[in-house]
Design a protein around this motif. Sequence first.
Motif, PDB file in Angstrom:
ATOM      1  N   LEU A   6       3.463 -11.270 -15.827  1.00 54.98           N
ATOM      2  CA  LEU A   6       3.757 -12.559 -15.205  1.00 54.98           C
ATOM      3  C   LEU A   6       5.247 -12.698 -14.888  1.00 54.98           C
ATOM      4  O   LEU A   6       6.092 -12.345 -15.714  1.00 54.98           O
ATOM      5  CB  LEU A   6       3.325 -13.685 -16.149  1.00 54.98           C
ATOM      6  CG  LEU A   6       3.649 -15.114 -15.708  1.00 54.98           C
ATOM      7  CD1 LEU A   6       2.821 -15.509 -14.476  1.00 54.98           C
ATOM      8  CD2 LEU A   6       3.393 -16.092 -16.867  1.00 54.98           C
ATOM      9  N   TYR A   7       5.508 -13.224 -13.701  1.00 54.62           N
ATOM     10  CA  TYR A   7       6.877 -13.565 -13.280  1.00 54.62           C
ATOM     11  C   TYR A   7       6.927 -15.092 -13.187  1.00 54.62           C
ATOM     12  O   TYR A   7       6.632 -15.680 -12.139  1.00 54.62           O
ATOM     13  CB  TYR A   7       7.180 -12.926 -11.933  1.00 54.62           C
ATOM     14  CG  TYR A   7       8.570 -13.177 -11.399  1.00 54.62           C
ATOM     15  CD1 TYR A   7       9.689 -12.678 -12.046  1.00 54.62           C
ATOM     16  CD2 TYR A   7       8.753 -13.918 -10.225  1.00 54.62           C
ATOM     17  CE1 TYR A   7      10.968 -12.915 -11.541  1.00 54.62           C
ATOM     18  CE2 TYR A   7      10.024 -14.157  -9.713  1.00 54.62           C
ATOM     19  CZ  TYR A   7      11.127 -13.644 -10.380  1.00 54.62           C
ATOM     20  OH  TYR A   7      12.395 -13.878  -9.884  1.00 54.62           O
TER      21      TYR A   7
ATOM     22  N   PHE B 298      -4.320  -9.993  -8.138  1.00 56.44           N
ATOM     23  CA  PHE B 298      -2.961 -10.502  -7.909  1.00 56.44           C
ATOM     24  C   PHE B 298      -3.008 -12.017  -7.755  1.00 56.44           C
ATOM     25  O   PHE B 298      -3.866 -12.553  -7.047  1.00 56.44           O
ATOM     26  CB  PHE B 298      -2.362  -9.902  -6.631  1.00 56.44           C
ATOM     27  CG  PHE B 298      -2.221  -8.404  -6.672  1.00 56.44           C
ATOM     28  CD1 PHE B 298      -1.092  -7.814  -7.227  1.00 56.44           C
ATOM     29  CD2 PHE B 298      -3.213  -7.582  -6.155  1.00 56.44           C
ATOM     30  CE1 PHE B 298      -0.954  -6.438  -7.262  1.00 56.44           C
ATOM     31  CE2 PHE B 298      -3.093  -6.202  -6.185  1.00 56.44           C
ATOM     32  CZ  PHE B 298      -1.956  -5.622  -6.739  1.00 56.44           C
ATOM     33  N   GLY B 299      -2.071 -12.705  -8.429  1.00 54.14           N
ATOM     34  CA  GLY B 299      -1.923 -14.141  -8.248  1.00 54.14           C
ATOM     35  C   GLY B 299      -0.694 -14.403  -7.395  1.00 54.14           C
ATOM     36  O   GLY B 299       0.372 -13.828  -7.654  1.00 54.14           O
ATOM     37  N   PHE B 300      -0.827 -15.244  -6.373  1.00 53.44           N
ATOM     38  CA  PHE B 300       0.324 -15.519  -5.503  1.00 53.44           C
ATOM     39  C   PHE B 300       0.439 -17.013  -5.216  1.00 53.44           C
ATOM     40  O   PHE B 300      -0.537 -17.771  -5.293  1.00 53.44           O
ATOM     41  CB  PHE B 300       0.237 -14.710  -4.197  1.00 53.44           C
ATOM     42  CG  PHE B 300      -0.991 -14.988  -3.360  1.00 53.44           C
ATOM     43  CD1 PHE B 300      -0.964 -15.926  -2.340  1.00 53.44           C
ATOM     44  CD2 PHE B 300      -2.180 -14.282  -3.573  1.00 53.44           C
ATOM     45  CE1 PHE B 300      -2.078 -16.183  -1.549  1.00 53.44           C
ATOM     46  CE2 PHE B 300      -3.299 -14.534  -2.795  1.00 53.44           C
ATOM     47  CZ  PHE B 300      -3.255 -15.480  -1.784  1.00 53.44           C
ATOM     48  N   ASN B 301       1.673 -17.437  -4.874  1.00 52.89           N
ATOM     49  CA  ASN B 301       1.935 -18.854  -4.648  1.00 52.89           C
ATOM     50  C   ASN B 301       1.795 -19.220  -3.162  1.00 52.89           C
ATOM     51  O   ASN B 301       1.377 -18.385  -2.341  1.00 52.89           O
ATOM     52  CB  ASN B 301       3.317 -19.232  -5.189  1.00 52.89           C
ATOM     53  CG  ASN B 301       4.430 -18.406  -4.551  1.00 52.89           C
ATOM     54  OD1 ASN B 301       4.285 -17.897  -3.428  1.00 52.89           O
ATOM     55  ND2 ASN B 301       5.552 -18.282  -5.258  1.00 52.89           N
TER      56      ASN B 301
ATOM     57  N   VAL C  15       5.609  -4.385  -7.275  1.00 53.62           N
ATOM     58  CA  VAL C  15       6.413  -5.091  -8.272  1.00 53.62           C
ATOM     59  C   VAL C  15       6.118  -6.585  -8.227  1.00 53.62           C
ATOM     60  O   VAL C  15       6.289  -7.234  -7.182  1.00 53.62           O
ATOM     61  CB  VAL C  15       7.920  -4.845  -8.042  1.00 53.62           C
ATOM     62  CG1 VAL C  15       8.738  -5.596  -9.086  1.00 53.62           C
ATOM     63  CG2 VAL C  15       8.222  -3.354  -8.101  1.00 53.62           C
ATOM     64  N   THR C  16       5.685  -7.126  -9.337  1.00 52.74           N
ATOM     65  CA  THR C  16       5.410  -8.562  -9.441  1.00 52.74           C
ATOM     66  C   THR C  16       6.708  -9.350  -9.223  1.00 52.74           C
ATOM     67  O   THR C  16       7.748  -9.017  -9.792  1.00 52.74           O
ATOM     68  CB  THR C  16       4.850  -8.888 -10.847  1.00 52.74           C
ATOM     69  OG1 THR C  16       3.749  -8.024 -11.129  1.00 52.74           O
ATOM     70  CG2 THR C  16       4.394 -10.335 -10.923  1.00 52.74           C
ATOM     71  N   GLY C  17       6.615 -10.371  -8.389  1.00 52.05           N
ATOM     72  CA  GLY C  17       7.787 -11.202  -8.108  1.00 52.05           C
ATOM     73  C   GLY C  17       8.594 -10.726  -6.919  1.00 52.05           C
ATOM     74  O   GLY C  17       9.405 -11.476  -6.375  1.00 52.05           O
TER      75      GLY C  17
ATOM     76  N   GLU D 147       1.858 -12.861 -10.434  1.00 49.46           N
ATOM     77  CA  GLU D 147       1.116 -12.269 -11.556  1.00 49.46           C
ATOM     78  C   GLU D 147       0.289 -11.088 -11.070  1.00 49.46           C
ATOM     79  O   GLU D 147      -0.355 -11.151 -10.032  1.00 49.46           O
ATOM     80  CB  GLU D 147       0.201 -13.315 -12.207  1.00 49.46           C
ATOM     81  CG  GLU D 147      -0.549 -12.785 -13.431  1.00 49.46           C
ATOM     82  CD  GLU D 147      -1.399 -13.852 -14.110  1.00 49.46           C
ATOM     83  OE1 GLU D 147      -2.139 -13.493 -15.035  1.00 49.46           O
ATOM     84  OE2 GLU D 147      -1.321 -15.033 -13.713  1.00 49.46           O
ATOM     85  N   THR D 148       0.319 -10.011 -11.847  1.00 49.74           N
ATOM     86  CA  THR D 148      -0.511  -8.837 -11.574  1.00 49.74           C
ATOM     87  C   THR D 148      -1.364  -8.554 -12.796  1.00 49.74           C
ATOM     88  O   THR D 148      -0.842  -8.469 -13.917  1.00 49.74           O
ATOM     89  CB  THR D 148       0.342  -7.599 -11.252  1.00 49.74           C
ATOM     90  OG1 THR D 148       1.212  -7.892 -10.158  1.00 49.74           O
ATOM     91  CG2 THR D 148      -0.538  -6.413 -10.875  1.00 49.74           C
TER      92      THR D 148
END
Length: 234
Positions: free
Chosen positions: A217-218, A142-145, A103-105, A152-153
């Motif tokens: 996107l979250y 996957f994008g991560f902070n 799950v994104t976020g 983001e997936t």
Amino acid sequence: MKKYGLLIALVVAVSIFAGYLLYNNSNIAQRRNQESQSQKTATNDNSTSDNNAKDENKSSNDSNNGNSDKQDHNPVVDNRNVDLINQIVSLAKQGKVINCDFVTGKTTIDDIEKVYGNPDKQEYISSAKGTYTTFTKKYLVFGFNKGMQVFETRSFDPRLQAISRSDIENVLGKAPYKASISGTPSQTVLGYTMNSDYKLEFVISDTTNLVDHVNVLYPAATVNSMAGDPGRQW
């Protein structure tokens, strides 16, 4: 002398009568030939007309059969795309893409690597507000902070590449968000808001007019309050 005169007159009369008969017979034969030729022409015309009518009927039937085949075939393809788009939307509202349970976020990149192993590629993209990690065999990015939270997936599932831009707009309407991505080939992004948490983007190739991949996107996870960065909206 009178006898010779009568004989000559008789010969002349016979010659004239014979000439008349020959001329009359010639005209009759000519008229018969003309009538016969006209009948042949009419027969040929009728035959040609019949053949043309048959050809037209055949073409009409072939055309109708072709249209029937298309009408029988296209709805199946369209329905599959409609079902797939609806599935993508349903999952996006939950923060998911079609080939991934994360799950994104609500997932960290560490959670993902424990299941998928080491990524094939990883790079920081400043304009996207985070680091992107690629799992090629899973068709996922996957994008991560900085806190390792996935915001983001992206799914590159091959099933997506059957969906056209018109399919998307027929199901979801005109996109409230649209952007262009330069490159070879260039791409167009169609964005839709799913709910207060998630947004869905269809990234479409301008060359094929078909979907290349989808993003969920979250936006909240891209905000950096300490730096006064409001984060991404799309």
